[in-house]
Scaffold this motif. Structure first.
Motif, PDB file in Angstrom:
ATOM      1  N   ILE A 144       0.910  -1.091   0.152  1.00 52.71           N
ATOM      2  CA  ILE A 144       0.187   0.315   0.473  1.00 52.71           C
ATOM      3  C   ILE A 144       0.754   0.940   0.186  1.00 52.71           C
ATOM      4  O   ILE A 144       2.106   1.515   0.807  1.00 52.71           O
ATOM      5  N   ASP A 145       0.634   2.063  -1.257  1.00 56.35           N
ATOM      6  CA  ASP A 145       1.490   3.112  -1.334  1.00 56.35           C
ATOM      7  C   ASP A 145       0.205   4.605  -0.739  1.00 56.35           C
ATOM      8  O   ASP A 145      -1.007   4.148  -1.352  1.00 56.35           O
ATOM      9  N   PHE A 146       1.075   5.507  -0.291  1.00 54.41           N
ATOM     10  CA  PHE A 146       0.119   6.388   0.318  1.00 54.41           C
ATOM     11  C   PHE A 146       0.313   7.832  -0.168  1.00 54.41           C
ATOM     12  O   PHE A 146       2.607   7.961   0.302  1.00 54.41           O
ATOM     13  N   TRP A 147      -0.149   9.034  -0.310  1.00 58.46           N
ATOM     14  CA  TRP A 147       0.387  10.256  -0.549  1.00 58.46           C
ATOM     15  C   TRP A 147      -0.625  11.180  -0.681  1.00 58.46           C
ATOM     16  O   TRP A 147      -1.991  10.990  -0.844  1.00 58.46           O
ATOM     17  N   ARG A 148      -0.524  12.311  -0.215  1.00 59.65           N
ATOM     18  CA  ARG A 148      -1.001  13.800  -0.648  1.00 59.65           C
ATOM     19  C   ARG A 148      -0.743  14.793  -1.189  1.00 59.65           C
ATOM     20  O   ARG A 148       0.770  15.206  -1.179  1.00 59.65           O
TER      21      ARG A 148
END
Length: 350
Positions: A144-148
């Motif tokens: 899982i990669d996350f970013w804003r």
């Protein structure tokens, strides 16, 4: 970011825990790895890559397939045998780390990069094999990669997987929700607890494979993003009990690292396989805030699932009646639990 790593023997195998936080106090990450046979485990170490800002990162796990990949590949310098499964999980781990740390390597998709690396690593003698149930360098993968994208925008997360290692979202109001969907003939989470299912897709050399994807946007905050191999979410009486054990060990811990050690000890005692977990907790402010956020959810799981199971386990019943009651418990527990658990599960891939 800096991760504190601790390693020690546990339950006849080995275990390691990584714990740390970013420059943002409300972003905390944890990795747990256990190995049943010291030096021969088929799970690779987890991926925990986070920007110091806390606004982006990736967590992941890898489980080499010991059945299809049990054939000997070679030996380490100290003489330990290395199977295709052992090497495959490590190769996937290194490839993913390189791809993310390298800024997505010139725009090449991760699936293509994995295929390129695995095919290049395929032993020359294996290129002539056809029509065999054994596979070259087979492994599962869950990331899982996350970013804003912008400080004013909500977070988003992208789950990627191949095989039956899983991606989850854990929130105080909805509990544990499976994002990925197992690449197996039977993918019902309750049925997969009863028996291993043949996989229909996995990362491997010389064979076609796909990385499945599921976007979560907007990502609810606060939340925990979590990846786990089947050694972690398996070996429990019902799917609800995996979430209960996560939170029960959280409530007994006084720090992020202790939570990891407790989870490692639990799996070393009770699981029949290597087990790996990687998570990032976002928006809880501190470790104390993390537990505070889940106390109500924990009480619900204790009342509805854990306490009825304990009463059944200690009831004066013969083996046949206990087994029958356990089956009834599994079905009832799943019936009351599955609604929210399945809300975000990816649709069946074609």
């Amino acid at each position: 970011m800096r991760l504190d790593r601790g390693e020690e023997p546990g339950g006849g195998g080995r275990q390691a825990v990584w714990a740390g936080r970013t420059g943002r106090a409300d972003v905390q990450c944890l990795g747990v790895w256990t190995e049943k046979r010291p030096g021969l485990g088929e799970d690779a170490e987890p991926t925990l890559l986070l920007r110091q800002s806390g606004n982006a990162g990736v967590v992941g796990v890898y489980d080499g397939l010991g059945g299809a990949g049990a054939r000997l590949l070679g030996h380490t310098v100290d003489g330990r045998p290395v199977s295709h499964a052992f090497a495959a999980s490590r190769l996937a781990h290194l490839t993913v780390q390189e791809w993310f740390a390298g800024g997505h390597t010139g725009g090449q998709p991760l699936e293509d990069r994995l295929r390129e690396v695995f095919d290049a690593a395929r032993p020359p003698s294996a290129r002539k094999l056809r029509g065999t149930i054994t596979k070259q360098l087979p492994t599962t993968l869950a990331l899982i990669d996350f970013w804003r994208p912008d400080p004013a925008e909500p977070l988003r997360a992208l789950a990627r997987w191949a095989g039956d290692s899983r991606c989850y979202l854990l929130t105080p109001d909805r509990g544990l929700q499976q994002i990925s969907r197992d690449d197996s003939i039977v993918d019902d989470p309750l049925e997969t607890l009863m028996a291993d299912q043949p996989l229909t897709n996995q990362v491997a050399a010389g064979l076609p494979f796909r990385l499945r994807q599921q976007l979560v946007y907007p990502l609810p905050e606060p939340c925990v993003l979590l990846c786990a191999t089947d050694g972690f979410f398996g070996y429990v009486p019902s799917p609800a009990m995996f979430e209960f054990e996560l939170l029960d060990n959280l409530g007994r811990a006084t720090s992020l690292a202790e939570w990891g050690r407790r989870l490692a000890d639990w799996r070393c005692r009770t699981a029949g396989d290597d087990a790996t977990l990687a998570l990032v907790a976002i928006g809880f402010g501190s470790f104390r805030g993390l537990w505070s956020g889940f106390q109500h959810r924990y009480s619900h799981l204790e009342r509805e699932h854990a306490q009825p199971l304990r009463e059944l386990q200690h009831a004066p019943l013969d083996d046949g009646e206990r087994q029958r009651r356990l089956e009834e418990f599994r079905l009832l527990s799943w019936k009351t639990y599955c609604g929210m658990y399945l809300e975000r599960m990816a649709g069946r891939a074609l």
